[in-house]
Write a protein that holds these residues in place. Structure first.
Motif, PDB file in Angstrom:
ATOM      1  N   UNK A  35      23.153  29.845  57.734  1.00 39.81           N
ATOM      2  CA  UNK A  35      24.518  29.532  58.188  1.00 39.81           C
ATOM      3  C   UNK A  35      24.787  30.209  59.531  1.00 39.81           C
ATOM      4  N   UNK A  36      25.494  29.505  60.419  1.00 37.60           N
ATOM      5  CA  UNK A  36      25.764  30.025  61.764  1.00 37.60           C
ATOM      6  C   UNK A  36      27.245  30.269  62.024  1.00 37.60           C
ATOM      7  N   UNK A  37      28.088  30.052  61.015  1.00 35.00           N
ATOM      8  CA  UNK A  37      29.526  30.291  61.122  1.00 35.00           C
ATOM      9  C   UNK A  37      30.092  30.396  59.709  1.00 35.00           C
ATOM     10  N   UNK A  38      31.346  30.810  59.606  1.00 36.04           N
ATOM     11  CA  UNK A  38      31.960  30.955  58.288  1.00 36.04           C
ATOM     12  C   UNK A  38      32.143  29.606  57.609  1.00 36.04           C
ATOM     13  N   UNK A  39      32.059  29.620  56.292  1.00 38.99           N
ATOM     14  CA  UNK A  39      32.390  28.437  55.508  1.00 38.99           C
ATOM     15  C   UNK A  39      33.887  28.511  55.189  1.00 38.99           C
ATOM     16  N   UNK A  40      34.438  27.638  54.363  1.00 38.15           N
ATOM     17  CA  UNK A  40      35.880  27.670  54.093  1.00 38.15           C
ATOM     18  C   UNK A  40      36.395  28.989  53.496  1.00 38.15           C
ATOM     19  N   UNK A  41      35.504  29.829  52.955  1.00 36.29           N
ATOM     20  CA  UNK A  41      35.936  31.120  52.406  1.00 36.29           C
ATOM     21  C   UNK A  41      36.224  32.137  53.506  1.00 36.29           C
ATOM     22  N   UNK A  42      35.655  31.927  54.708  1.00 38.74           N
ATOM     23  CA  UNK A  42      35.831  32.863  55.814  1.00 38.74           C
ATOM     24  C   UNK A  42      35.086  34.172  55.651  1.00 38.74           C
ATOM     25  N   UNK A  43      34.248  34.277  54.613  1.00 38.01           N
ATOM     26  CA  UNK A  43      33.569  35.540  54.297  1.00 38.01           C
ATOM     27  C   UNK A  43      32.276  35.704  55.092  1.00 38.01           C
ATOM     28  N   UNK A  44      32.093  36.918  55.608  1.00 39.15           N
ATOM     29  CA  UNK A  44      30.862  37.287  56.297  1.00 39.15           C
ATOM     30  C   UNK A  44      30.345  38.600  55.719  1.00 39.15           C
ATOM     31  N   UNK A  45      29.072  38.851  55.920  1.00 37.29           N
ATOM     32  CA  UNK A  45      28.451  40.100  55.487  1.00 37.29           C
ATOM     33  C   UNK A  45      27.730  40.707  56.676  1.00 37.29           C
ATOM     34  N   UNK A  46      27.764  42.014  56.783  1.00 31.84           N
ATOM     35  CA  UNK A  46      26.993  42.718  57.802  1.00 31.84           C
ATOM     36  C   UNK A  46      26.209  43.799  57.080  1.00 31.84           C
ATOM     37  N   UNK A  47      24.895  43.712  57.160  1.00 31.76           N
ATOM     38  CA  UNK A  47      24.024  44.666  56.489  1.00 31.76           C
ATOM     39  C   UNK A  47      23.419  45.645  57.493  1.00 31.76           C
ATOM     40  N   UNK A  48      23.078  46.823  57.008  1.00 35.19           N
ATOM     41  CA  UNK A  48      22.405  47.862  57.798  1.00 35.19           C
ATOM     42  C   UNK A  48      23.242  48.357  58.973  1.00 35.19           C
ATOM     43  N   UNK A  49      24.515  48.565  58.712  1.00 36.86           N
ATOM     44  CA  UNK A  49      25.416  49.132  59.715  1.00 36.86           C
ATOM     45  C   UNK A  49      25.295  50.652  59.639  1.00 36.86           C
ATOM     46  N   UNK A  50      25.176  51.337  60.776  1.00 39.44           N
ATOM     47  CA  UNK A  50      25.066  52.798  60.729  1.00 39.44           C
ATOM     48  C   UNK A  50      26.375  53.445  60.259  1.00 39.44           C
ATOM     49  N   UNK A  51      26.274  54.658  59.768  1.00 40.96           N
ATOM     50  CA  UNK A  51      27.440  55.415  59.326  1.00 40.96           C
ATOM     51  C   UNK A  51      28.330  55.727  60.530  1.00 40.96           C
ATOM     52  N   UNK A  52      29.628  55.602  60.346  1.00 44.07           N
ATOM     53  CA  UNK A  52      30.583  55.906  61.409  1.00 44.07           C
ATOM     54  C   UNK A  52      31.417  54.698  61.776  1.00 44.07           C
ATOM     55  N   UNK A  53      32.199  54.803  62.832  1.00 46.16           N
ATOM     56  CA  UNK A  53      33.051  53.688  63.246  1.00 46.16           C
ATOM     57  C   UNK A  53      32.245  52.566  63.897  1.00 46.16           C
ATOM     58  N   UNK A  54      32.556  51.335  63.511  1.00 45.40           N
ATOM     59  CA  UNK A  54      31.898  50.153  64.067  1.00 45.40           C
ATOM     60  C   UNK A  54      32.990  49.166  64.460  1.00 45.40           C
ATOM     61  N   UNK A  55      32.917  48.636  65.666  1.00 47.24           N
ATOM     62  CA  UNK A  55      33.921  47.677  66.140  1.00 47.24           C
ATOM     63  C   UNK A  55      33.453  46.261  65.858  1.00 47.24           C
ATOM     64  N   UNK A  56      34.232  45.534  65.077  1.00 45.92           N
ATOM     65  CA  UNK A  56      33.948  44.143  64.742  1.00 45.92           C
ATOM     66  C   UNK A  56      34.857  43.257  65.577  1.00 45.92           C
ATOM     67  N   UNK A  57      34.343  42.143  66.038  1.00 48.87           N
ATOM     68  CA  UNK A  57      35.153  41.171  66.756  1.00 48.87           C
ATOM     69  C   UNK A  57      34.642  39.781  66.405  1.00 48.87           C
ATOM     70  N   UNK A  58      35.356  38.777  66.833  1.00 50.76           N
ATOM     71  CA  UNK A  58      34.934  37.427  66.498  1.00 50.76           C
ATOM     72  C   UNK A  58      35.659  36.379  67.315  1.00 50.76           C
ATOM     73  N   UNK A  59      35.245  35.148  67.101  1.00 45.94           N
ATOM     74  CA  UNK A  59      35.848  34.015  67.780  1.00 45.94           C
ATOM     75  C   UNK A  59      36.014  32.857  66.808  1.00 45.94           C
TER      76      UNK A  59
END
Length: 84
Positions: A35-59
């Motif tokens: 999959x290359x974009x969200x389906x109707x649920x709008x749910x995404x997963x991000x795996x293997x994110x390092x500990x600490x603050x992470x900035x997420x953005x999208x379009x």
């Protein structure tokens, strides 16, 4: 993470950007490797994110969604919403 509109409704065909980790979109209720974009649920997963603050953005089309700084913890899932 779930990508939603201003009324809290999930957004299909949105894209998530994360400076680290591996982004997967939901397809039929599970993370998809194709999959290359969200389906109707709008749910995404991000795996293997390092500990600490992470900035997420999208379009969503030409709309840039507000960035969201998320605190990531070792061995623990983190949930947040991203919206315009």
């Amino acid at each position: 993470m779930q990508i939603i509109d201003c009324a809290g409704v999930p957004i299909a065909n949105a894209n998530l950007t994360s400076p680290t980790g591996a982004v997967f979109y939901t397809s039929h209720g599970a993370p998809s490797t194709s999959a290359t974009a969200t389906d109707p649920s709008g749910v995404t997963y991000i795996f293997n994110v390092p500990v600490g603050p992470v900035t997420m953005s999208g379009t969503f089309g030409a709309t840039i969604l507000r960035s969201n700084v998320v605190a990531s913890f070792a061995g623990s899932p983190t949930f947040t919403n991203l919206q315009p």
